[in-house]
Design an enzyme around this catalytic site. Structure first.
Site, PDB file in Angstrom:
ATOM      1  N   GLN B 194       0.835  -1.195   0.000  1.00 40.63           N
ATOM      2  CA  GLN B 194       0.000   0.000   0.000  1.00 40.63           C
ATOM      3  C   GLN B 194       0.873   1.249   0.000  1.00 40.63           C
ATOM      4  O   GLN B 194       1.983   1.257   0.510  1.00 40.63           O
ATOM      5  CB  GLN B 194      -0.883   0.044   1.260  1.00 40.63           C
ATOM      6  CG  GLN B 194      -2.098  -0.873   1.215  1.00 40.63           C
ATOM      7  CD  GLN B 194      -2.903  -0.807   2.509  1.00 40.63           C
ATOM      8  OE1 GLN B 194      -3.003   0.236   3.121  1.00 40.63           O
ATOM      9  NE2 GLN B 194      -3.465  -1.944   2.909  1.00 40.63           N
ATOM     10  N   TYR B 199       4.097   2.242   6.418  1.00 39.08           N
ATOM     11  CA  TYR B 199       3.623   3.430   7.130  1.00 39.08           C
ATOM     12  C   TYR B 199       4.666   3.933   8.119  1.00 39.08           C
ATOM     13  O   TYR B 199       4.598   3.671   9.314  1.00 39.08           O
ATOM     14  CB  TYR B 199       2.286   3.141   7.808  1.00 39.08           C
ATOM     15  CG  TYR B 199       1.185   2.971   6.783  1.00 39.08           C
ATOM     16  CD1 TYR B 199       0.498   4.081   6.308  1.00 39.08           C
ATOM     17  CD2 TYR B 199       0.876   1.730   6.254  1.00 39.08           C
ATOM     18  CE1 TYR B 199      -0.484   3.953   5.341  1.00 39.08           C
ATOM     19  CE2 TYR B 199      -0.105   1.587   5.281  1.00 39.08           C
ATOM     20  CZ  TYR B 199      -0.785   2.704   4.835  1.00 39.08           C
ATOM     21  OH  TYR B 199      -1.745   2.579   3.869  1.00 39.08           O
ATOM     22  N   ARG B 206       4.294   3.481  17.308  1.00 36.88           N
ATOM     23  CA  ARG B 206       4.644   2.073  17.564  1.00 36.88           C
ATOM     24  C   ARG B 206       5.534   1.970  18.800  1.00 36.88           C
ATOM     25  O   ARG B 206       5.364   1.107  19.653  1.00 36.88           O
ATOM     26  CB  ARG B 206       5.374   1.476  16.342  1.00 36.88           C
ATOM     27  CG  ARG B 206       4.455   1.221  15.156  1.00 36.88           C
ATOM     28  CD  ARG B 206       5.142   0.424  14.057  1.00 36.88           C
ATOM     29  NE  ARG B 206       6.070   1.179  13.246  1.00 36.88           N
ATOM     30  CZ  ARG B 206       5.753   1.842  12.125  1.00 36.88           C
ATOM     31  NH1 ARG B 206       4.511   1.840  11.675  1.00 36.88           N
ATOM     32  NH2 ARG B 206       6.675   2.488  11.442  1.00 36.88           N
ATOM     33  N   TYR B 223      -6.952  -2.855  12.170  1.00 39.65           N
ATOM     34  CA  TYR B 223      -6.490  -2.309  10.887  1.00 39.65           C
ATOM     35  C   TYR B 223      -4.959  -2.377  10.883  1.00 39.65           C
ATOM     36  O   TYR B 223      -4.271  -1.371  10.775  1.00 39.65           O
ATOM     37  CB  TYR B 223      -6.936  -0.865  10.662  1.00 39.65           C
ATOM     38  CG  TYR B 223      -8.424  -0.631  10.706  1.00 39.65           C
ATOM     39  CD1 TYR B 223      -9.240  -0.896   9.601  1.00 39.65           C
ATOM     40  CD2 TYR B 223      -9.036  -0.146  11.868  1.00 39.65           C
ATOM     41  CE1 TYR B 223     -10.608  -0.664   9.642  1.00 39.65           C
ATOM     42  CE2 TYR B 223     -10.408   0.084  11.915  1.00 39.65           C
ATOM     43  CZ  TYR B 223     -11.186  -0.168  10.800  1.00 39.65           C
ATOM     44  OH  TYR B 223     -12.536   0.067  10.849  1.00 39.65           O
ATOM     45  N   ASP B 244      -6.886  -7.392   9.846  1.00 37.14           N
ATOM     46  CA  ASP B 244      -6.905  -6.607   8.611  1.00 37.14           C
ATOM     47  C   ASP B 244      -7.675  -7.391   7.560  1.00 37.14           C
ATOM     48  O   ASP B 244      -7.806  -8.605   7.647  1.00 37.14           O
ATOM     49  CB  ASP B 244      -5.488  -6.307   8.116  1.00 37.14           C
ATOM     50  CG  ASP B 244      -5.437  -5.006   7.310  1.00 37.14           C
ATOM     51  OD1 ASP B 244      -5.029  -3.980   7.883  1.00 37.14           O
ATOM     52  OD2 ASP B 244      -5.828  -5.014   6.135  1.00 37.14           O
ATOM     53  N   ALA B 271     -12.712  -5.086  10.019  1.00 34.33           N
ATOM     54  CA  ALA B 271     -12.278  -4.832  11.393  1.00 34.33           C
ATOM     55  C   ALA B 271     -13.453  -4.857  12.373  1.00 34.33           C
ATOM     56  O   ALA B 271     -13.368  -5.493  13.438  1.00 34.33           O
ATOM     57  CB  ALA B 271     -11.542  -3.501  11.467  1.00 34.33           C
ATOM     58  N   CYS B 331      -5.417   9.440   9.899  1.00 33.38           N
ATOM     59  CA  CYS B 331      -4.469  10.045   8.961  1.00 33.38           C
ATOM     60  C   CYS B 331      -5.197  10.991   8.012  1.00 33.38           C
ATOM     61  O   CYS B 331      -4.648  11.396   6.994  1.00 33.38           O
ATOM     62  CB  CYS B 331      -3.704   8.977   8.196  1.00 33.38           C
ATOM     63  SG  CYS B 331      -4.771   7.841   7.305  1.00 33.38           S
TER      64      CYS B 331
END
Lengths: 387, 387
Positions: B194, B199, B206, B223, B244, B271, B331
């Protein structure tokens, strides 16, 4: 005693929102005294909890619990213990912290700050005023404070029909209350200082800025009050300059600087006027803080507040060296981060520079922001770095 | 070639806002090709700078500079150097970072992520497409990347009249691009992943969550995509479960878990459906992340997005143990922190619990938020702790 709230407010109260506003009240039993604890019922019948009721107050209903529990010394002790446990391990490097942050700690109207063994207490509404002796006993027992003073001199009280009140509560309150924050010894005069004594809520920001100043560079502390930012910056080797119009605060700052063997320059006067003067003196700084008083107590005050932020930030940005950082803070619930960013954007444009938004910070852990009380989020700051 | 903008837009452009929208354009010389660099003038006469112009584009004017400078390879090299210097010393513990964050780095339409020595590039508008060869030369020279691939498969291109484009650019791009983040080895398949591959923008979050999980406790990664959060949590000893609907992403996660000798549970599916199932299985977790895809590409999408956040957060809060933490991320530029808080507030009410807002975080330093580009702030997260 019983108060019934309208269906529209029921959802909010069930969602733990602690305030019942005037339009939320359907019906109140007659004979309830100002600040009495009442049983709260939904229009549709069910019991919702207990709270203080003051029909004439700005906020008539302040919820305390959703249970049928007694609101007594034991209740307040439980709440204080919960508050202390919420803060556990999160306030380090200092012996001063806010112990109760009003509604956010489930104790609407009580603010209590502990400085070493001295407690500063503020009672804000008729409900806590009625329970003053249980609350003080609970605070004494749970915090172990050997002395306490009251600073119930807040505008909120008059809307509750209460007089301003300050004075000694128990123990031997020194003329100067001293405490430490990292390697600095700080103090204030308990009955002359602003608010509850000292702005504990800027603790994390003081540390943030201290980590960013460079030795020998200028540090500008606008609306310094007793200069917490300046003292930290000076300790890190910066040439700090504090601006405030409160001469007593600047005297305290001067004393603290001496006690900590650091040097801080002082300019007494209106912040914007002094900034203008500094600019015409062609002063430059490596870092700056713009931390004005509330500025917006109501939504209508926002435009005026933004203009002050814009002018202050414009002048500060002009005097900042490239790469220098500017922290802009607001302690007004009504001013949002977006308002600070807007004001800063106009300021950067006026100052003909660009800036990176290096960070956004909020109040520290001893001033909790609870999800159920949107109003408990009040301190917001943006950190800009000039390009 | 010359474009004149209206007086109302002049102030914004002078304030370094890089976009000229359709209504801002007073007049464009005839014969300007899509993406040509033009000289921009104010209605009142003065030169304002240079930018890409694409009359038919969603945003016709994208400013590059306020100076009369050539927009050539040397220009792009300067901008890349500035971007690298903006990040200097701020991205540690990894060999992957975003090198160019489009407008925020003064390079509208260029996104470039470096993974070790492999560069991922995205061209988003007709202007950068016209300068593709100079830009690629500049990127190669300034980043030292030995290989690069293109992932210009973004919806924005079609509004610019451009085709989607992916493929190899230079060097030997491996089938799996590997890089590290702290003690984890991560990888992705450059042409199947993606976005631009991985990401990177959730790096700090994280780490934040990794610091909060407890050994042996459940960690829920909603997700998950390729499971960056899960891998960190598993490394810290948590029993991570990733959800996911992208099977390829979960396969990558499985491979990465094996390579890092950790175990992560996987659930493929929608989800919200999986959360519902987990709830009925009476699963509990010590920490959770809710990090959905954009959800709101336009302002109109906000209510629907909030409903998804609310449902996800309600189920997550119900399964969290008291004291457990939930990170909710968006986001989407259009979704504000306040929207996340609102959704969380309703969720807590539904889940019959209260929560402290432990923190609010934003994108990391390699995705700069520049004051002059409000749109450059896009990643916002709130961290809740269940009471």
């Amino acid at each position: 005693m019983k108060v019934t709230i309208k269906a529209a407010a029921e959802r909010r109260i069930r969602g733990r929102y602690p305030f019942g506003h005037r339009g939320d009240i359907l019906n109140a039993e007659s004979g309830i005294g100002a600040g009495d604890v009442v049983d709260v019922y939904a229009e549709s019948g069910p019991f919702l909890g207990r709270g203080y009721f003051n029909e004439g107050g700005a906020t008539p209903l302040r919820m305390l619990t959703s249970k049928r529990e007694n609101i007594d010394e034991a209740f307040y002790r439980r709440r204080i213990r919960e508050a202390l446990s919420r803060r556990e391990g999160r306030i380090v490097g200092t012996n001063a912290m806010r112990v109760l942050h009003a509604e956010a700690d489930g104790t609407p109207g009580i603010v209590a700050d502990l400085f070493g063994e001295v407690l500063s207490v503020q009672f804000r509404n008729a409900g806590v005023e009625r329970h003053r002796s249980q609350i003080l006993k609970a605070l004494q027992a749970e915090t172990g404070a050997t002395a306490a003073f009251e600073r119930s001199d807040t505008g909120e009280r008059s809307r509750e029909g209460l007089e301003q009140q300050t004075g000694l509560l128990w123990g031997d309150v020194p003329e100067r209350v001293t405490f430490y924050e990292d390697d600095l010894e700080l103090y204030f005069q308990p009955l002359a200082a602003q608010k509850t004594g000292f702005y504990l809520d800027q603790r994390d920001n003081r540390r943030l800025m201290r980590g960013l100043v460079k030795e020998g560079e200028g540090f500008l502390d606008v609306y310094s009050y007793t200069g917490g930012f300046s003292l930290h910056a000076a300790r890190a080797g910066a040439r700090a300059l504090a601006i405030d119009q409160d001469g007593v605060a600047l005297q305290t700052l001067e004393g603290a600087a001496r006690a900590n063997r650091v040097s801080v320059g002082l300019r007494m006067g209106d912040a914007l006027d002094v900034l203008k003067a500094l600019e015409s003196e062609r002063q430059t700084f490596g870092a700056a803080v713009l931390d004005p008083p509330t500025l917006a107590k109501r939504r209508d005050d926002i435009p005026k507040a933004k203009r002050i932020f814009t002018e202050g930030a414009t002048r500060a940005l002009r005097m900042l060296k490239p790469g220098g950082v500017l922290l802009i803070s607001t302690c007004a619930h009504y001013i949002r981060v977006e308002d600070l960013l807007d004001a800063a954007r106009v300021a950067a444009s006026e100052a003909e520079c660009n800036a990176e938004v290096r960070g956004t910070t909020y109040q520290p852990a001893d001033h909790p922001h609870m999800l159920n009380v949107p109003e408990s989020l009040y301190l917001k700051s943006i950190l800009l770095q000039k390009e």
